[in-house]
Design a protein around this motif. Structure first.
Motif, PDB file in Angstrom:
ATOM      1  N   ASN A 183     -26.963  16.207 -17.867  1.00  0.00           N
ATOM      2  CA  ASN A 183     -28.108  15.693 -18.252  1.00  0.00           C
ATOM      3  C   ASN A 183     -28.637  15.306 -17.174  1.00  0.00           C
ATOM      4  O   ASN A 183     -28.403  13.836 -16.858  1.00  0.00           O
ATOM      5  N   VAL A 207     -23.461  20.089 -27.213  1.00  0.00           N
ATOM      6  CA  VAL A 207     -21.953  19.639 -26.319  1.00  0.00           C
ATOM      7  C   VAL A 207     -20.706  20.355 -25.444  1.00  0.00           C
ATOM      8  O   VAL A 207     -20.346  20.982 -26.029  1.00  0.00           O
ATOM      9  N   PHE A 213     -15.373  16.951 -23.380  1.00  0.00           N
ATOM     10  CA  PHE A 213     -16.833  16.442 -24.297  1.00  0.00           C
ATOM     11  C   PHE A 213     -17.200  15.835 -23.825  1.00  0.00           C
ATOM     12  O   PHE A 213     -17.525  14.523 -23.233  1.00  0.00           O
ATOM     13  N   ARG A 215     -22.153  15.030 -24.841  1.00  0.00           N
ATOM     14  CA  ARG A 215     -22.747  14.743 -25.527  1.00  0.00           C
ATOM     15  C   ARG A 215     -23.970  14.856 -24.154  1.00  0.00           C
ATOM     16  O   ARG A 215     -23.819  14.339 -23.198  1.00  0.00           O
ATOM     17  N   THR A 242     -19.478  24.838 -30.275  1.00  0.00           N
ATOM     18  CA  THR A 242     -20.063  24.016 -31.102  1.00  0.00           C
ATOM     19  C   THR A 242     -20.532  24.291 -32.639  1.00  0.00           C
ATOM     20  O   THR A 242     -21.268  23.953 -33.620  1.00  0.00           O
ATOM     21  N   VAL A 246     -19.490  21.706 -35.455  1.00  0.00           N
ATOM     22  CA  VAL A 246     -19.826  20.503 -35.199  1.00  0.00           C
ATOM     23  C   VAL A 246     -21.082  20.069 -36.821  1.00  0.00           C
ATOM     24  O   VAL A 246     -20.797  18.761 -37.302  1.00  0.00           O
ATOM     25  N   ALA A 251     -24.907  22.186 -33.226  1.00  0.00           N
ATOM     26  CA  ALA A 251     -25.519  21.244 -32.155  1.00  0.00           C
ATOM     27  C   ALA A 251     -27.313  21.185 -32.789  1.00  0.00           C
ATOM     28  O   ALA A 251     -27.444  20.233 -32.944  1.00  0.00           O
ATOM     29  N   PHE A 255     -29.085  17.950 -33.419  1.00  0.00           N
ATOM     30  CA  PHE A 255     -29.960  16.977 -32.402  1.00  0.00           C
ATOM     31  C   PHE A 255     -32.027  17.705 -32.967  1.00  0.00           C
ATOM     32  O   PHE A 255     -32.162  16.736 -32.368  1.00  0.00           O
ATOM     33  N   LEU A 352     -17.261  14.494 -32.721  1.00  0.00           N
ATOM     34  CA  LEU A 352     -18.784  15.235 -33.050  1.00  0.00           C
ATOM     35  C   LEU A 352     -18.350  16.471 -34.125  1.00  0.00           C
ATOM     36  O   LEU A 352     -17.678  17.555 -33.920  1.00  0.00           O
ATOM     37  N   ARG A 366     -20.378  11.027 -19.268  1.00  0.00           N
ATOM     38  CA  ARG A 366     -21.647  11.414 -19.643  1.00  0.00           C
ATOM     39  C   ARG A 366     -22.022  12.476 -18.537  1.00  0.00           C
ATOM     40  O   ARG A 366     -23.237  12.951 -18.400  1.00  0.00           O
TER      41      ARG A 366
END
Ligand code: KE4
Length: 429
Positions: A183, A207, A213, A215, A242, A246, A251, A255, A352, A366
């Protein structure tokens, strides 16, 4: 309590390192004796002392239909009755390839292996073979199996190549692995500016379930796609956790980002050893026997294991499956947050599909750094409070939790009742 587990653990430790065949099972992060499981039924497992638990580990993700699902067991028995393995192609492998490529548009071709580690190791060798480059980018806190060159922590300075996190991994094997912060789009830009034309692939958990966890931000994950495309590097989504967990398209479907390669495992084996990697045809056709990148496996695509995966995926892909699973998981997280709030404990959660994270901090993390701020001691007290009350969470503050389609109102009610008492314990003296 746990008498028989204690006995078996002491005996196992004599013959198996740490008494376990995978480290996280030893309860090292939470202390105490790991419970030995005798059997599973639906959303619950029973330990060797006869105590029953609502199970939120699900074998670390695979058991999305719950334990001992009759139709999965029937498929396994049927396949096994015709022989266990042939080392030759079977129709079951074709059916799995058809199901996976039909479900994930980014998969034009796919190859089956026997674990997630093998899937990621193979995908990265393929990425290096296809691009002719050596540098691999991964992210702190993401786990992609135990291949030597992925057991890496960030280098001493920013944008410096990784150092081994495990003994037995010579430094030379990690010199091509660059570890960035999850991130952090700026670090991605800096890395590509400096090494762009040497980067074979970027691999990430879309994820991050191995730092509890987390995102991805839209800016981060879309920026990765753009940077890889611009510099001719491959974007690899490690969807071992995932994938079909999810959502029906993993994922990448949620996304809306199309990776060049995807790795899969866990759910696609339904509890049996199946991994897979796949992606664009022009990349996959570099694999032996078509191309120069070697990859192989005695039990790859094993028909008995694949039959468990097919029986699982056919049910997971039924209309409405993820709507219901997502609702149950979100209700679990909401109920836990309510119980924590009533107990005055700093706590948050996120989910999710059938995957969730719980955090002893006021807001969901995050980044890896924010995960590290979670109160591990509070988690440890909570974990044991829940275990003693018949609720089995992952024995680590850094692991995601998993809900199956067998979890329902009775399991949630039992969980919330145990949580109300366990949060009081978590608050500590
Ligand atoms: P396996 O080799 O364990 O099948 O898969 C490795 C792997 C690869 N990629 C991701 C995103 C993964 O989560 C994993 C394995 N996950 C761990 C649990 N966080 C497996 C449990 C264990 O190591 O015992």
């Amino acid at each position: 309590m746990y008498e028989r587990s204690r006995e078996l653990f002491e005996q196992s430790r004599q013959l198996i390192p740490g008494g376990v065949n995978s480290p996280v099972r030893a309860f090292g992060a939470v202390g105490g004796v790991p419970v030995f499981i005798r059997e599973g039924r639906g959303a619950r497992v029973v330990d060797v002392d006869g105590r029953e638990y609502v199970d939120y580990v699900g074998s670390w993700g695979p058991l999305i239909l719950g334990h001992a699902h009759p139709e999965v067991l029937a498929a396994v028995s049927d396949a096994a009755s015709r022989g266990l393995s042939f080392g030759a192609p079977t129709e079951l492998e074709l059916r799995m390839a058809q199901l996976l490529t039909r479900s994930l548009p980014s998969l034009e071709q796919v190859r089956l292996v026997s674990s997630g580690t093998e899937a990621v190791m193979s995908a990265l060798r393929l990425a290096r073979g296809f691009t002719g480059r050596s540098v691999i980018v991964k992210f702190e806190g993401c786990y992609h199996g135990h291949s030597d060159f992925l057991l890496v922590k960030a280098g001493s300075g920013a944008l410096t190549f990784g150092n081994p996190t495990s003994a037995g991994v010579p430094a030379e094997l990690t010199v091509h692995t660059l570890v960035l912060d999850y991130n952090d789009p700026q670090q991605v830009d800096d890395a590509f500016r400096r090494y762009g034309d040497d980067i074979a692939a970027v691999v990430l958990e879309p994820v991050a379930g191995n730092m509890n966890f987390v995102r991805p931000s839209a800016e981060f994950i879309q920026g990765l796609r753009a940077a890889c495309t611009k510099h001719g590097a491959l974007l690899i989504f490690d969807e071992v956790m995932t994938g079909f967990r999810v959502g029906p398209q993993g994922a990448q479907g949620i996304f809306g980002v199309r990776p060049d390669l995807t790795t899969l495992g866990k759910v696609i084996g339904g509890g049996m050893p199946v991994g897979a990697f796949g992606g664009r045809r022009e990349i996959m056709e570099k694999l032996a026997p078509m191309g120069p990148v070697y990859q192989a496996g005695t039990l790859s695509g094993n028909p008995v294991a694949v039959s468990a995966g097919l029986a699982t995926l056919e049910r997971v892909l039924q209309p409405g499956f993820f709507d219901r699973l997502g609702e149950t998981t979100a209700a679990l997280v909401a109920g836990l947050c309510r119980a924590a709030s009533e107990a005055g404990v700093a706590f948050s959660g996120a989910s999710l599909g059938g995957m969730f994270g719980v955090f002893f901090r006021a807001q969901p993390p995050r980044s890896f750094a924010e995960v590290m701020q979670c109160d591990r001691e509070a988690f440890r007290r909570f974990f044991h409070g829940m275990l003693e009350r018949g609720i089995y969470f992952a024995p680590s503050a850094y692991e995601a939790g998993f809900v199956s389609s067998a979890h329902g109102e009775p399991e949630l009610a039992a969980t919330f009742a145990a949580a109300r008492e366990s949060f009081a314990l978590a608050r500590g003296p």
